[in-house]
Design a protein around this motif. Structure first.
Motif, PDB file in Angstrom:
ATOM      1  N   LYS A 395       1.508   6.513 -22.873  1.00 21.18           N
ATOM      2  CA  LYS A 395      -0.323   6.727 -22.500  1.00 21.18           C
ATOM      3  C   LYS A 395       0.336   4.639 -21.825  1.00 21.18           C
ATOM      4  CE  LYS A 395      -1.651  10.659 -24.544  1.00 21.18           C
ATOM      5  NZ  LYS A 395      -0.515  10.913 -25.380  1.00 21.18           N
ATOM      6  N   ASP A 396       0.682   4.296 -22.386  1.00 21.68           N
ATOM      7  CA  ASP A 396       0.212   3.183 -21.608  1.00 21.68           C
ATOM      8  C   ASP A 396       0.697   2.597 -20.370  1.00 21.68           C
ATOM      9  OD1 ASP A 396      -1.440   2.278 -24.276  1.00 21.68           O
ATOM     10  OD2 ASP A 396       0.788   1.933 -24.733  1.00 21.68           O
ATOM     11  N   VAL A 397       1.289   3.280 -19.740  1.00 18.17           N
ATOM     12  CA  VAL A 397       1.896   2.816 -18.247  1.00 18.17           C
ATOM     13  C   VAL A 397       1.331   3.380 -17.199  1.00 18.17           C
ATOM     14  CG1 VAL A 397       3.620   4.348 -16.589  1.00 18.17           C
ATOM     15  CG2 VAL A 397       4.390   3.762 -19.102  1.00 18.17           C
ATOM     16  N   GLU A 398       1.198   1.967 -16.950  1.00 15.36           N
ATOM     17  CA  GLU A 398      -0.262   1.899 -15.711  1.00 15.36           C
ATOM     18  C   GLU A 398       0.621   2.453 -13.886  1.00 15.36           C
ATOM     19  OE1 GLU A 398      -4.410   1.468 -14.201  1.00 15.36           O
ATOM     20  OE2 GLU A 398      -2.828   1.474 -16.362  1.00 15.36           O
ATOM     21  N   HIS A 399       1.825   1.762 -13.816  1.00 21.17           N
ATOM     22  CA  HIS A 399       2.412   2.039 -12.673  1.00 21.17           C
ATOM     23  C   HIS A 399       3.752   2.383 -12.719  1.00 21.17           C
ATOM     24  CE1 HIS A 399      -0.983   0.768 -11.164  1.00 21.17           C
ATOM     25  NE2 HIS A 399      -0.457  -0.398 -11.405  1.00 21.17           N
ATOM     26  N   VAL A 400       4.522   2.962 -12.107  1.00 23.15           N
ATOM     27  CA  VAL A 400       5.849   3.209 -12.005  1.00 23.15           C
ATOM     28  C   VAL A 400       6.527   3.466 -10.423  1.00 23.15           C
ATOM     29  CG1 VAL A 400       7.588   4.709 -12.040  1.00 23.15           C
ATOM     30  CG2 VAL A 400       5.615   4.664 -14.172  1.00 23.15           C
ATOM     31  N   TRP A 401       7.869   2.388 -10.359  1.00 29.24           N
ATOM     32  CA  TRP A 401       8.363   2.864  -9.279  1.00 29.24           C
ATOM     33  C   TRP A 401       9.674   3.022  -8.964  1.00 29.24           C
ATOM     34  CZ3 TRP A 401       4.703  -1.105 -10.535  1.00 29.24           C
ATOM     35  CH2 TRP A 401       4.012  -1.687  -9.587  1.00 29.24           C
ATOM     36  N   VAL A 402      10.285   3.549  -7.637  1.00 30.88           N
ATOM     37  CA  VAL A 402      11.743   3.890  -8.262  1.00 30.88           C
ATOM     38  C   VAL A 402      12.317   3.746  -6.896  1.00 30.88           C
ATOM     39  CG1 VAL A 402      13.293   6.393  -8.454  1.00 30.88           C
ATOM     40  CG2 VAL A 402      11.263   5.520 -10.178  1.00 30.88           C
ATOM     41  N   ASP A 403      13.717   2.659  -6.753  1.00 28.67           N
ATOM     42  CA  ASP A 403      13.710   2.045  -5.626  1.00 28.67           C
ATOM     43  C   ASP A 403      12.397   1.273  -4.527  1.00 28.67           C
ATOM     44  OD1 ASP A 403      16.696   3.113  -5.358  1.00 28.67           O
ATOM     45  OD2 ASP A 403      16.323   4.884  -4.058  1.00 28.67           O
ATOM     46  N   GLY A 404      12.085   0.699  -5.277  1.00 24.18           N
ATOM     47  CA  GLY A 404      11.022   0.363  -4.868  1.00 24.18           C
ATOM     48  C   GLY A 404       9.882   0.934  -4.219  1.00 24.18           C
ATOM     49  N   LYS A 405       9.439   2.500  -4.365  1.00 26.53           N
ATOM     50  CA  LYS A 405       8.600   3.514  -3.945  1.00 26.53           C
ATOM     51  C   LYS A 405       7.649   3.219  -5.229  1.00 26.53           C
ATOM     52  CE  LYS A 405      11.033   4.941  -0.518  1.00 26.53           C
ATOM     53  NZ  LYS A 405      12.203   4.398   0.100  1.00 26.53           N
ATOM     54  N   GLN A 406       6.335   2.991  -5.056  1.00 22.37           N
ATOM     55  CA  GLN A 406       5.942   3.666  -5.759  1.00 22.37           C
ATOM     56  C   GLN A 406       5.520   5.343  -5.951  1.00 22.37           C
ATOM     57  OE1 GLN A 406       2.050   1.218  -6.015  1.00 22.37           O
ATOM     58  NE2 GLN A 406       1.601   1.609  -8.590  1.00 22.37           N
ATOM     59  N   VAL A 407       5.415   5.069  -7.754  1.00 19.82           N
ATOM     60  CA  VAL A 407       5.516   7.312  -7.532  1.00 19.82           C
ATOM     61  C   VAL A 407       4.482   7.300  -8.661  1.00 19.82           C
ATOM     62  CG1 VAL A 407       7.669   7.911  -7.106  1.00 19.82           C
ATOM     63  CG2 VAL A 407       7.310   6.311  -9.451  1.00 19.82           C
ATOM     64  N   VAL A 408       3.679   6.249  -9.342  1.00 21.93           N
ATOM     65  CA  VAL A 408       3.191   6.715 -10.060  1.00 21.93           C
ATOM     66  C   VAL A 408       1.878   5.188 -10.075  1.00 21.93           C
ATOM     67  CG1 VAL A 408       2.046   6.491 -12.308  1.00 21.93           C
ATOM     68  CG2 VAL A 408       4.325   7.772 -12.082  1.00 21.93           C
ATOM     69  N   LYS A 409       0.858   5.799  -9.548  1.00 27.48           N
ATOM     70  CA  LYS A 409      -0.772   4.671  -9.518  1.00 27.48           C
ATOM     71  C   LYS A 409      -1.664   4.938 -10.532  1.00 27.48           C
ATOM     72  CE  LYS A 409      -2.620   2.082  -6.062  1.00 27.48           C
ATOM     73  NZ  LYS A 409      -2.602   2.287  -4.841  1.00 27.48           N
ATOM     74  N   HIS A 410      -2.053   3.834 -11.596  1.00 30.51           N
ATOM     75  CA  HIS A 410      -3.129   3.926 -12.188  1.00 30.51           C
ATOM     76  C   HIS A 410      -2.770   5.079 -13.020  1.00 30.51           C
ATOM     77  CE1 HIS A 410      -4.623   0.652 -10.247  1.00 30.51           C
ATOM     78  NE2 HIS A 410      -5.099   1.009  -9.546  1.00 30.51           N
ATOM     79  N   GLY A 411      -1.983   4.921 -13.534  1.00 28.96           N
ATOM     80  CA  GLY A 411      -0.629   6.922 -14.137  1.00 28.96           C
ATOM     81  C   GLY A 411      -1.803   8.016 -13.748  1.00 28.96           C
TER      82      GLY A 411
END
Length: 435
Positions: A395-411
């Motif tokens: 639940k602490d994850v704020e943002h996620v990128w894969v292959d340089g593309k953002q796939v999760v933003k502000h959770g």
């Protein structure tokens, strides 16, 4: 898929880097297309007009790598808890799974992929049925995955032939797809569910396709004893005899191993996916992880399916791996936080034969996550690696990128319809109950 700038920079970030002397740095990271091109404390020379992300209050980590699971089984979360493995499988899981349609697999996988992405997992391994649907979800989500048709061979020769044909076709058709984010393996389910001659056909297929292999192995004492009763060998020697280890291999669980078996795994460079949460919940036992690591075996972490965990939180797996091996060994240095983090990242990538995933460094794939450190359980800012392993959660994850593309933003997932997935997954479970 959301579009991202081809070149951009993070400033004022705190980064976990593969450096034993200085494992955490504060500074800058440059991403160009799908790769990290710079990471360091000094501001790099870059064009003035490139996009900038302010990394204040964020700790950037390699994306977490889940090396064993069955994504569609999220539909069976909480269905059949607190049972021994064989009872759980034969009386609860297998009868329900026999009812799964292709659409059920699609929505169960979607639910798991959503949970994993939001929780900072950027790569996962999946062994299941209706794998074309799993691949479709992965492709749409932007996630990275190593996929395979898991095959149980306790059936007629005709059905066996159909299953292995399907497994080979999936492995050929999907390897390298989704812009290279999907790779494949060959996967007989387990030595106790696949007769020796059938298992050997998978070994030959792996050679023919030049692909790695994955299977369940030595998860319970009962399974090990059954192997001895049926074939006169413990599972590791049995699989070596069948030729599996002539291919690059990863085995799931490896809970019950003796010294000779650990030596065989080390000699053949066989990786082990340690699933502490699932193994504890099913009372399967505790793997000899410290002995495996000392022998030079690559040990990674997996959640297994959500029906036996019951979440897909890789932070929890890292913490369990660090804690239980201290507890059973009496050695508080058995699995340090940094080693647990490596098990959840770079060792996972190595286990899946992904050589440009699992660490933050120039030339590596831009698969990374940002954890919000402006929270009570991250303070004081003494040791971020320790905080991630011992204090943090998905639940602490704020943002996620894969292959340089953002796939999760502000959770929130940018590539998946979260509301629809939640609704359809619940309906799918209700449909299974009514059949």
């Amino acid at each position: 898929m959301t579009s991202s700038p081809t070149k951009w920079i993070i400033k004022n970030g705190t980064f976990a880097v593969s450096n034993s002397v200085q494992p955490v740095i504060r500074g800058y990271m440059v991403i160009e297309d799908d790769l990290i091109t710079y990471i360091g404390e000094q501001a790099p020379p870059v064009e003035q007009d490139i996009p900038v992300i302010d990394g204040t209050h964020l700790f950037f980590l390699p994306g977490l790598v889940n090396t064993h699971g069955h994504a569609a089984m999220s539909l069976l979360r909480g269905y059949g808890d607190d049972l021994a493995l064989q009872v759980w499988l034969q009386e609860k899981m297998w009868p329900m799974e026999a009812k799964f349609t292709s659409e059920d697999v699609y929505w169960g996988t979607s639910l798991s992929v959503m949970e994993m992405l939001k929780g900072g997992t950027t790569t996962f391994l999946d062994m299941y049925d209706h794998m074309g649907q799993v691949a479709n979800v992965v492709e749409a989500s932007g996630m990275r995955a190593v996929l395979m048709r898991g095959v149980i061979g306790l059936c007629s020769e005709e059905v066996q032939n159909e299953k292995i044909k399907e497994a080979i076709a999936f492995a050929k058709d999907w390897n390298g797809q989704a812009d290279g984010r999907i790779t494949t393996m060959i996967s007989p389910h387990a030595p106790y569910t696949c007769p020796p001659a059938f298992f050997e056909r998978f070994v030959q297929a792996a050679h023919d396709l030049d692909l790695p292999m994955h299977t369940h192995m030595s998860e319970t004492l009962t399974e090990v004893q059954q192997n001895v009763n049926d074939y006169g060998l413990r599972p590791v020697e049995h699989l070596e005899k069948l030729g599996m280890f002539t291919r690059p291999s990863l085995v799931a669980h490896g809970v019950h191993l003796n010294d000779k078996e650990i030596d065989i795994l080390a000699k053949n460079n066989v990786g082990v996916s340690h699933n502490p949460g699932s193994n504890l919940k099913l009372a399967s036992g505790i793997a000899r992880v410290t002995d495996l690591l000392k022998a030079g075996v690559t040990v990674s972490l997996g959640t297994d399916g959500a029906a036996s965990n019951n979440n897909l939180d890789m932070f929890e797996e890292m913490r369990l791996a660090a804690l239980i091996h201290k507890g059973i060994s009496g050695d508080p240095t058995a699995i340090p936080a940094a080693e647990a983090l490596r098990m959840g990242t770079v060792y996972g990538a190595n286990s899946l034969f992904l050589d440009r995933v699992g660490s933050l460094a120039p030339g590596m794939k831009a698969d990374f996550i940002a954890v919000n450190t402006d929270q009570a359980h991250f303070l004081p800012h003494t040791d971020f690696i320790s905080h991630v392993v011992y204090s943090a959660s998905a639940k602490d994850v704020e943002h996620v990128w894969v292959d340089g593309k953002q796939v999760v933003k502000h959770g929130a997932c940018l590539t998946l319809d979260e509301e629809r997935i939640r609704r359809e997954a619940q309906l799918a479970f209700e449909g299974l109950l009514s059949r």
